[in-house]
Design an enzyme around this catalytic site. Sequence first.
Site, PDB file in Angstrom:
ATOM      1  N   SER A  97       3.229 -11.390   6.478  1.00  0.00           N
ATOM      2  CA  SER A  97       2.428 -10.396   5.787  1.00  0.00           C
ATOM      3  C   SER A  97       2.086 -10.863   4.373  1.00  0.00           C
ATOM      4  CB  SER A  97       3.167  -9.051   5.801  1.00  0.00           C
ATOM      5  OG  SER A  97       2.292  -7.986   5.507  1.00  0.00           O
ATOM      6  N   GLU A 145       5.570  -0.054 -10.044  1.00  0.00           N
ATOM      7  CA  GLU A 145       4.373   0.005 -10.884  1.00  0.00           C
ATOM      8  C   GLU A 145       3.513  -1.237 -10.687  1.00  0.00           C
ATOM      9  OE1 GLU A 145       2.999   2.329 -12.633  1.00  0.00           O
ATOM     10  OE2 GLU A 145       4.595   3.790 -12.284  1.00  0.00           O
ATOM     11  N   HIS A 183       3.994  -5.158  13.767  1.00  0.00           N
ATOM     12  CA  HIS A 183       3.756  -5.982  12.586  1.00  0.00           C
ATOM     13  C   HIS A 183       5.007  -6.774  12.214  1.00  0.00           C
ATOM     14  CE1 HIS A 183       2.087  -7.250   8.796  1.00  0.00           C
ATOM     15  NE2 HIS A 183       2.943  -6.542   8.089  1.00  0.00           N
TER      16      HIS A 183
END
Length: 323
Positions: A147, A244, A303
């Site tokens: 990924s 963040e 996945h």
Amino acid sequence: MSLLRRMLTRGLLPGQLQRPPVAGARCLCSSVTRLDGAQQDSAATSTSPVNLSYDVFDGKDDAVPLVFLHGLFGSKSNFHTIAKSLVQRTGRKGRNCTLSSQVLTVDARNHGSSAHSPMLTYEAMTNDLKHLLNQLHIGKCVLIGHSMGGKTAMATALSQPSLVERLMVVDISPAPSADRTLPMKDYINAMKEVNIPSNIPRSSARRVAENQLRDHVKLESVRRFLLTNLVEHEGHYSWRINLEAILNHLPDLMGFPQFDTPYEGPTLFLGGSNSEYISSEDYPEIQRLFPYGDVLYIPDASHWVHADKPLDFISTVITFIQS
């Protein structure tokens, strides 16, 4: 178990895979090099490399090492069981021995025990990996990424081809995946809102966090995966990943840098048959950038191919190394 095979240019693997036994191996060393406080902030300038945490599993130093890169929200531990089995299998003596390789599992920046930085792009992560390989005096490796880690692996092979002897990309392609930005954003916002009382047992903290995630993260498997990032320090619970930075760079992470020069080494794209991350629409771009690449699918895998079908995954890695 046979694989659904889709060949782009040339065949690298036989159609039938043999399942190897899974056995343990010893982790030789673990380098935890996370920066703290002001050091983390100062490490964030541009795409300057940060220190990465990694684990090394048994293998001969003179063999080409295998380097595993995890996906978004993951960590180096995602590949520990795979690494141990590969070391045991590839380290055997005799006619069927493939390579007696070291296996490294690496934490990406802002993940696991690696340094935090406000910057989270594939250029930055490629520089981090190049820096780590240089530190470890690794001139060439077999690079295997899942990924987000697969995109870092592709970007490294395309920009630093001399470092990559072979490339294996797990359930991702160089095509943008912007349609997945919204659910990822929902996951991050849900994690940011989790509020856990201090000084409670870890098992209780996990239950509290999972209950708070439930409304926005419907799949239990995804909740459990996200919860691997919950850590405790002096009675207080927090997330070890830099939420963040991930949130601010989701467009970068869901996209992929532009490259004009292809990587001409052996390449395998390995997808799960139940996943949509590698589709036939991606084949032209795969072939443009990786002209010696194959695309294979493992049946009944999602996945998280390596977690759903670890024995088939290990067999595929070994066959790819042998070819």
